[in-house]
Design a protein around this motif. Structure first.
Motif: not given
Ligand code: ASP
Ligand code: MG
Length: 406
Positions: A41-43, A46-48, A149-154
Motif C-alpha cells: 500500500s501507500a505509506m 499518503v493516499t488521503n 477504490g479505497r482499501g484496494g491493495s487487499d
Molecule cells: N492506499 C490505498 C488506500 O488508502 C489502497 C490501500 O491501501 O489499500 O485506499
C-alpha cells in the motif's frame, strides 16, 4: 517450497523503519525457500493527502487524473521496498500495474480487475527474484492508470495470489487478526482463529474494515487461502478459508455494525403494481444504493408505507430525488432519519440451527431496544436500531451468542 503473496498495508510501511521491518519478514520467507510476491500500500496517510490535493484543485474532477495522482503513493512504496530488499542482498524489482499488466475495466476510481498476466513474475521466480507489486492500481482498456477504490491493495494482493496460483496470501496489518466484533466497542471481543470466506465476506461488507470486500469475493471465487496478521508481532492471525475446512462451526461467528446508514419512509404510497419501481428507479438512476427495504401491509388495500435505508452520505441526495419525483411516485409525506445503525449477526451455522433470530430479538427486547427494520439472508440477520443504542446492543448480543472472551 511454497508460493506466497505478502501484502503490507499503509501502517506497516508508514516510514523507512517499518519498510525495513516488513522487508525482514519477506527475507524470512525467501530464506525458507519460498517464492514471494510482495504487494504494498501507500505509506500511511499518503493516499488521503493525495485525495486532498485532488479535491483542492478541482471540485468535479476527471477520474482518470484522480487515478494518475492517487496511484502514485503505491509507486513510491514499491520502489522503496525493492531497494530495501536489494540492500539485504535479495534479488527484487518493483512492478506497477501497467507493467505486469493488471488489466481493469474502465470505471476509474473504483475499477475492477479483469485479468492479470503473471507469467513474467513466475518466470523470474525461477531466477530467485522477488516481485514487489504496487497495490491499488491497474491499467484500464484506454491505457490509463486505474485505481481499485479505497482499501484496494487487499484486492490487488488476492487477485495476484489467484493469478500466480499462490499457496497463501498473507495480509499484514496493524491488528493481529479478525475479531468477533469491533474491540473498541465490545472490550470482550475475541480474535477468530478461522473463518469461512462467506462469513468474512458478510463481515467485510457489513462494516468490518480489515479487508476490502472485493478482495474476499475474489478469494472465495478462486479458493485463495487468506491470513490476516500483524506485521508488528510474531503470532498467528486469522485464517480465512473454505467452509469445509472449519470443523467446529460456531452458530454465530461475528457481529458487524455500520453507522453508514440512514432510513427513509414514504408514508401512504399507493398499494398497486409499479409503485416500488417508481420509487427505486429514480434512486438507481442517481446511483444511490438501497439496502434494507420493508413495505407494510395496507389495512385498506389502497395505501401502504415504504421504509428503506440508504448510505448516510446519500441521504440528502436521496431525499431530493424522491421529492422531485413526488408526483410520479405519489406519497403523503416523507420521513428521514440519519441517526440509525445497522447491527448484523453472521454465521454459517444459521443454516442448520433454528432460533438464531429469536435470540437477537429477545436480547434487544430485554434491553428495551426497538428494532426499526429487519432483514435476513441465509447466513446473517440485520436489524436497524437507533444510534444511541449501538454499543449496548452489540455488547448484549456478543454475550447472548456466547462470543465473549473468557
Ligand atoms: N492506499 C490505498 C488506500 O488508502 C489502497 C490501500 O491501501 O489499500 O485506499
Ligand atoms: Mg486496508
Amino acid at each position: 517450497m511454497a508460493r506466497i503473496v505478502m501484502k503490507f498495508g499503509g501502517t506497516s510501511v508508514a516510514d523507512i523503519g517499518r519498510i525495513e521491518n516488513a522487508a525482514r519478514r519477506v527475507q524470512r520467507e525467501v530464506e525458507a525457500g519460498h517464492e514471494v510476491a510482495v504487494v504494498v500500500s501507500a505509506m500511511a496517510g499518503v493516499t488521503n493527502q493525495l485525495v486532498g490535493y485532488v479535491q483542492e484543485t478541482s471540485k468535479i474532477y476527471d477520474a482518470r487524473e484522480y487515478d494518475a495522482i492517487v496511484a502514485s503513493g503505491e509507486q513510491v512504496t514499491a520502489g522503496l521496498m525493492a531497494l530495501r530488499l536489494q540492500e539485504m542482498g535479495i534479488s527484487a524489482r518493483s512492478w506497477l500495474g501497467w507493467q505486469i499488466p493488471i488489466r481493469t475495466n474502465e470505471v476509474h476510481g473504483k475499477a475492477r480487475i479483469e485479468d492479470i498476466d503473471g507469467s513474467e513474475i513466475v518466470r523470474r521466480f525461477g531466477e530467485g527474484q522477488v516481485a514487489v507489486v504496487a497495490g491499488f492500481q491497474g491499467v484500464s482498456p484506454n491505457n490509463r492508470i486505474a485505481t481499485l477504490g479505497r482499501g484496494g491493495s487487499d484486492t490487488s494482493a488476492v487477485a495476484v495470489a489467484a493469478a500466480l496460483k499462490a499457496d497463501r496470501c498473507d495480509i499484514y496489518t496493524d491488528v493481529d487478526g479478525v475479531y468477533t466484533t469491533d474491540p473498541r466497542i465490545v472490550p470482550k471481543a475475541r480474535k477468530i482463529e478461522k473463518i469461512s470466506h462467506e462469513e468474512m465476506l458478510e463481515m467485510a461488507s457489513l462494516g468490518a474494515k480489515v479487508l476490502q470486500t472485493r478482495s474476499v469475493e475474489i478469494a472465495m471465487n478462486h479458493g485463495v487461502r487468506l491470513q490476516v496478521l500483524s506485521s508488528f508481532e510474531d503470532k498467528p492471525g486469522t485464517l480465512v478459508v473454505d467452509e469445509e475446512e472449519i470443523v467446529e462451526q460456531q452458530v454465530v461467528s461475528g457481529i458487524a455494525y455500520s453507522r453508514d446508514e440512514a432510513k427513509i419512509t414514504l408514508v401512504k404510497v399507493a398499494d398497486k403494481p409499479g409503485v416500488a419501481a417508481n420509487i427505486f428507479g429514480p434512486l438507481t438512476d442517481a446511483s444511490i444504493n438501497v439496502d434494507m427495504i420493508v413495505q407494510s401491509v395496507s389495512p385498506d388495500g389502497e395505501r401502504t408505507d415504504m421504509t428503506f435505508t440508504v448510505a448516510r452520505t446519500d441521504l440528502d441526495r436521496a431525499v431530493q430525488v424522491l421529492k422531485s419525483n413526488h408526483d410520479k411516485i405519489g406519497y403523503e409525506s416523507l420521513l428521514s432519519d440519519g441517526d440509525v445503525v445497522k447491527i448484523s449477526v453472521i454465521g454459517v451455522g444459521m443454516r442448520s440451527h433454528a432460533g438464531v433470530a429469536q435470540t437477537m430479538f429477545r436480547t434487544l427486547a430485554e434491553k428495551g431496544i426497538n428494532i426499526q427494520v429487519i432483514s435476513t439472508s441465509e447466513i446473517k440477520i440485520s436489524t436497524l436500531v437507533a444510534e444511541e443504542y449501538a454499543e449496548l446492543a452489540m455488547r448484549a448480543l456478543h454475550t447472548a451468542y456466547g462470543l465473549d472472551a473468557a
